[in-house]
Design a protein around this motif. Structure first.
Motif, PDB file in Angstrom:
ATOM      1  N   LYS A   1      15.367  14.996   0.715  1.00 42.62           N
ATOM      2  CA  LYS A   1      14.265  14.606   1.109  1.00 42.62           C
ATOM      3  C   LYS A   1      13.366  14.009  -0.253  1.00 42.62           C
ATOM      4  O   LYS A   1      13.331  14.778  -1.130  1.00 42.62           O
ATOM      5  CB  LYS A   1      13.359  15.434   1.821  1.00 42.62           C
ATOM      6  N   GLU A   2      12.652  12.990   0.050  1.00 42.23           N
ATOM      7  CA  GLU A   2      11.876  12.303  -1.169  1.00 42.23           C
ATOM      8  C   GLU A   2      10.472  13.483  -1.188  1.00 42.23           C
ATOM      9  O   GLU A   2       9.970  13.758  -0.198  1.00 42.23           O
ATOM     10  CB  GLU A   2      11.500  11.081  -0.951  1.00 42.23           C
ATOM     11  N   GLU A   3      10.177  13.640  -2.297  1.00 37.20           N
ATOM     12  CA  GLU A   3       8.900  14.218  -2.645  1.00 37.20           C
ATOM     13  C   GLU A   3       7.691  13.383  -2.007  1.00 37.20           C
ATOM     14  O   GLU A   3       7.492  12.083  -2.581  1.00 37.20           O
ATOM     15  CB  GLU A   3       8.545  14.717  -3.938  1.00 37.20           C
ATOM     16  N   PRO A   4       6.749  13.624  -1.374  1.00 47.33           N
ATOM     17  CA  PRO A   4       5.517  12.779  -0.924  1.00 47.33           C
ATOM     18  C   PRO A   4       5.020  12.298  -2.100  1.00 47.33           C
ATOM     19  O   PRO A   4       4.610  13.091  -3.138  1.00 47.33           O
ATOM     20  CB  PRO A   4       4.749  13.699   0.173  1.00 47.33           C
ATOM     21  N   ARG A   5       4.474  11.314  -2.179  1.00 49.63           N
ATOM     22  CA  ARG A   5       3.712  10.487  -3.091  1.00 49.63           C
ATOM     23  C   ARG A   5       2.360  11.143  -3.128  1.00 49.63           C
ATOM     24  O   ARG A   5       1.662  11.349  -2.174  1.00 49.63           O
ATOM     25  CB  ARG A   5       3.535   8.944  -3.193  1.00 49.63           C
ATOM     26  N   LYS A   6       1.490  11.467  -4.090  1.00 51.63           N
ATOM     27  CA  LYS A   6       0.359  11.966  -4.278  1.00 51.63           C
ATOM     28  C   LYS A   6      -0.534  11.145  -5.219  1.00 51.63           C
ATOM     29  O   LYS A   6      -0.222  10.461  -6.119  1.00 51.63           O
ATOM     30  CB  LYS A   6       0.471  13.375  -5.136  1.00 51.63           C
ATOM     31  N   CYS A   7      -1.770  11.155  -4.582  1.00 47.40           N
ATOM     32  CA  CYS A   7      -2.833  10.447  -5.248  1.00 47.40           C
ATOM     33  C   CYS A   7      -2.947  11.023  -6.397  1.00 47.40           C
ATOM     34  O   CYS A   7      -3.372  12.282  -6.578  1.00 47.40           O
ATOM     35  CB  CYS A   7      -4.057  10.353  -4.321  1.00 47.40           C
ATOM     36  N   PRO A   8      -3.288  10.360  -7.856  1.00 47.99           N
ATOM     37  CA  PRO A   8      -3.362  11.210  -8.958  1.00 47.99           C
ATOM     38  C   PRO A   8      -4.770  11.469  -9.142  1.00 47.99           C
ATOM     39  O   PRO A   8      -5.264  12.396 -10.038  1.00 47.99           O
ATOM     40  CB  PRO A   8      -3.214   9.966 -10.207  1.00 47.99           C
ATOM     41  N   PHE A   9      -5.580  11.241  -8.241  1.00 45.41           N
ATOM     42  CA  PHE A   9      -6.973  11.681  -8.441  1.00 45.41           C
ATOM     43  C   PHE A   9      -7.281  12.804  -7.351  1.00 45.41           C
ATOM     44  O   PHE A   9      -7.893  13.859  -7.758  1.00 45.41           O
ATOM     45  CB  PHE A   9      -7.902  10.484  -8.331  1.00 45.41           C
ATOM     46  N   CYS A  10      -7.154  12.652  -5.972  1.00 44.40           N
ATOM     47  CA  CYS A  10      -7.497  13.458  -5.235  1.00 44.40           C
ATOM     48  C   CYS A  10      -6.283  14.484  -4.857  1.00 44.40           C
ATOM     49  O   CYS A  10      -6.229  15.707  -4.117  1.00 44.40           O
ATOM     50  CB  CYS A  10      -8.082  13.221  -3.992  1.00 44.40           C
ATOM     51  N   LYS A  11      -5.247  14.282  -5.342  1.00 43.97           N
ATOM     52  CA  LYS A  11      -3.751  14.980  -5.001  1.00 43.97           C
ATOM     53  C   LYS A  11      -3.510  14.990  -3.432  1.00 43.97           C
ATOM     54  O   LYS A  11      -2.596  16.019  -3.016  1.00 43.97           O
ATOM     55  CB  LYS A  11      -3.900  16.235  -5.593  1.00 43.97           C
ATOM     56  N   GLY A  12      -3.985  14.110  -2.609  1.00 44.83           N
ATOM     57  CA  GLY A  12      -3.760  13.735  -1.257  1.00 44.83           C
ATOM     58  C   GLY A  12      -2.532  13.278  -1.236  1.00 44.83           C
ATOM     59  O   GLY A  12      -2.064  12.324  -2.051  1.00 44.83           O
ATOM     60  N   GLU A  13      -1.758  13.406  -0.103  1.00 44.40           N
ATOM     61  CA  GLU A  13      -0.523  12.811   0.085  1.00 44.40           C
ATOM     62  C   GLU A  13      -0.790  11.123   0.614  1.00 44.40           C
ATOM     63  O   GLU A  13      -1.611  10.920   1.167  1.00 44.40           O
ATOM     64  CB  GLU A  13       0.490  13.227   1.280  1.00 44.40           C
ATOM     65  N   VAL A  14      -0.058  10.442   0.068  1.00 44.38           N
ATOM     66  CA  VAL A  14      -0.298   8.771   0.231  1.00 44.38           C
ATOM     67  C   VAL A  14       1.055   8.211   0.387  1.00 44.38           C
ATOM     68  O   VAL A  14       2.066   8.620  -0.103  1.00 44.38           O
ATOM     69  CB  VAL A  14      -0.748   8.394  -1.006  1.00 44.38           C
ATOM     70  N   ASP A  15       1.129   7.303   1.465  1.00 45.53           N
ATOM     71  CA  ASP A  15       2.468   6.517   1.549  1.00 45.53           C
ATOM     72  C   ASP A  15       2.931   5.861   0.561  1.00 45.53           C
ATOM     73  O   ASP A  15       2.023   5.651  -0.436  1.00 45.53           O
ATOM     74  CB  ASP A  15       2.013   5.299   2.730  1.00 45.53           C
ATOM     75  N   LYS A  16       4.020   5.390   0.434  1.00 46.41           N
ATOM     76  CA  LYS A  16       4.751   5.227  -0.749  1.00 46.41           C
ATOM     77  C   LYS A  16       4.479   3.861  -1.258  1.00 46.41           C
ATOM     78  O   LYS A  16       4.470   3.442  -2.179  1.00 46.41           O
ATOM     79  CB  LYS A  16       6.249   5.380  -0.840  1.00 46.41           C
ATOM     80  N   GLU A  17       3.847   2.979  -0.220  1.00 43.91           N
ATOM     81  CA  GLU A  17       3.494   1.731  -0.295  1.00 43.91           C
ATOM     82  C   GLU A  17       2.072   1.297  -0.425  1.00 43.91           C
ATOM     83  O   GLU A  17       1.658   0.115  -0.514  1.00 43.91           O
ATOM     84  CB  GLU A  17       4.198   0.681   0.903  1.00 43.91           C
ATOM     85  N   ALA A  18       1.154   2.517  -0.092  1.00 46.37           N
ATOM     86  CA  ALA A  18      -0.214   2.479  -0.356  1.00 46.37           C
ATOM     87  C   ALA A  18      -0.737   1.910  -1.686  1.00 46.37           C
ATOM     88  O   ALA A  18      -0.263   2.464  -2.727  1.00 46.37           O
ATOM     89  CB  ALA A  18      -0.803   3.802  -0.123  1.00 46.37           C
ATOM     90  N   VAL A  19      -1.739   0.989  -1.658  1.00 47.90           N
ATOM     91  CA  VAL A  19      -2.226   0.739  -3.039  1.00 47.90           C
ATOM     92  C   VAL A  19      -3.875   1.541  -3.127  1.00 47.90           C
ATOM     93  O   VAL A  19      -4.335   1.325  -4.200  1.00 47.90           O
ATOM     94  CB  VAL A  19      -2.403  -0.847  -2.940  1.00 47.90           C
ATOM     95  N   LYS A  20      -4.378   1.998  -2.110  1.00 49.50           N
ATOM     96  CA  LYS A  20      -5.693   2.801  -2.255  1.00 49.50           C
ATOM     97  C   LYS A  20      -5.139   3.896  -1.227  1.00 49.50           C
ATOM     98  O   LYS A  20      -4.559   4.230  -0.244  1.00 49.50           O
ATOM     99  CB  LYS A  20      -6.659   1.924  -1.383  1.00 49.50           C
ATOM    100  N   CYS A  21      -5.933   4.996  -1.844  1.00 44.89           N
ATOM    101  CA  CYS A  21      -5.830   6.384  -1.258  1.00 44.89           C
ATOM    102  C   CYS A  21      -6.582   6.359   0.079  1.00 44.89           C
ATOM    103  O   CYS A  21      -7.729   6.275   0.066  1.00 44.89           O
ATOM    104  CB  CYS A  21      -6.095   7.337  -2.304  1.00 44.89           C
ATOM    105  N   PRO A  22      -6.029   7.093   0.991  1.00 44.14           N
ATOM    106  CA  PRO A  22      -6.767   7.196   2.390  1.00 44.14           C
ATOM    107  C   PRO A  22      -7.800   8.191   2.305  1.00 44.14           C
ATOM    108  O   PRO A  22      -8.828   8.113   3.103  1.00 44.14           O
ATOM    109  CB  PRO A  22      -5.652   7.294   3.389  1.00 44.14           C
ATOM    110  N   HIS A  23      -7.809   9.217   1.247  1.00 47.37           N
ATOM    111  CA  HIS A  23      -8.782  10.207   1.375  1.00 47.37           C
ATOM    112  C   HIS A  23      -9.868   9.848   0.426  1.00 47.37           C
ATOM    113  O   HIS A  23     -10.841  10.385   0.797  1.00 47.37           O
ATOM    114  CB  HIS A  23      -8.011  11.553   0.782  1.00 47.37           C
ATOM    115  N   CYS A  24      -9.578   9.354  -0.662  1.00 47.44           N
ATOM    116  CA  CYS A  24     -10.725   9.316  -1.754  1.00 47.44           C
ATOM    117  C   CYS A  24     -11.017   7.811  -2.010  1.00 47.44           C
ATOM    118  O   CYS A  24     -11.814   7.298  -2.796  1.00 47.44           O
ATOM    119  CB  CYS A  24     -10.387  10.024  -2.949  1.00 47.44           C
TER     120      CYS A  24
END
Length: 151
Positions: free
Chosen positions: A121-144
């Motif tokens: 299983k791949e480790e989920p990608r994390k936002c470097p700013f808020c550390k929320g989980e982000v889709d691997k193809e996302a260019v913007k964090c849905p949380h912050c």
């Protein structure tokens, strides 16, 4: 009618149907062997242990005159219905032996056949700013809503 026949041919030529048919035939043959083991080997030993009682011949006459009939055949010849609990017990023995043999075969096959390895299983990608989980193809964090670089 031709379409129905073609659909039937297609249905019968599927691999699962043929495997099922072979399994049913082997199961029938296996059931015969197990019945023979129970009837010819185990039941005489059980009869010996229980003092010569023939388990398959045990019955209750439905007119409740116990001991009047020497056998199931004698009761049926007299027109009396019978509750053949001995034959039922013998079929329970058959079932238990078949179930145990199937259990042993499945256990053996699970040891013989190689186990399928699960994909790691791949480790989920994390936002470097808020550390929320982000889709691997996302260019913007849905949380912050921070901009994220695609790796």
């Amino acid at each position: 009618m031709k379409k129905l026949i073609n659909e039937f041919k297609e249905f019968c030529s599927r691999g699962n149907i043929l495997e099922l048919a072979v399994g049913v035939m082997i199961g029938g043959a296996f059931s015969t062997i197990v019945s023979s083991v129970v009837n010819d080997l185990l039941m005489p030993v059980i009869g010996l242990i229980t003092g010569g009682v023939n388990l398959s011949g045990l019955f209750i006459p439905l007119n409740l005159k116990f001991g009047e009939y020497a056998s199931i055949e004698a009761a049926k010849a007299a027109g009396v219905g019978t509750l053949n609990y001995g034959a039922f017990l013998q079929n329970v023995f058959n079932f238990l032996i078949i179930a145990f043999c199937v259990f042993l075969i499945v256990k053996l096959m699970s040891k013989i056949l190689p186990k399928k390895e699960e994909a790691p299983k791949e480790e989920p990608r994390k936002c470097p700013f808020c550390k929320g989980e982000v889709d691997k193809e996302a260019v913007k964090c849905p949380h912050c809503t921070s901009d994220i670089e695609i790796q």
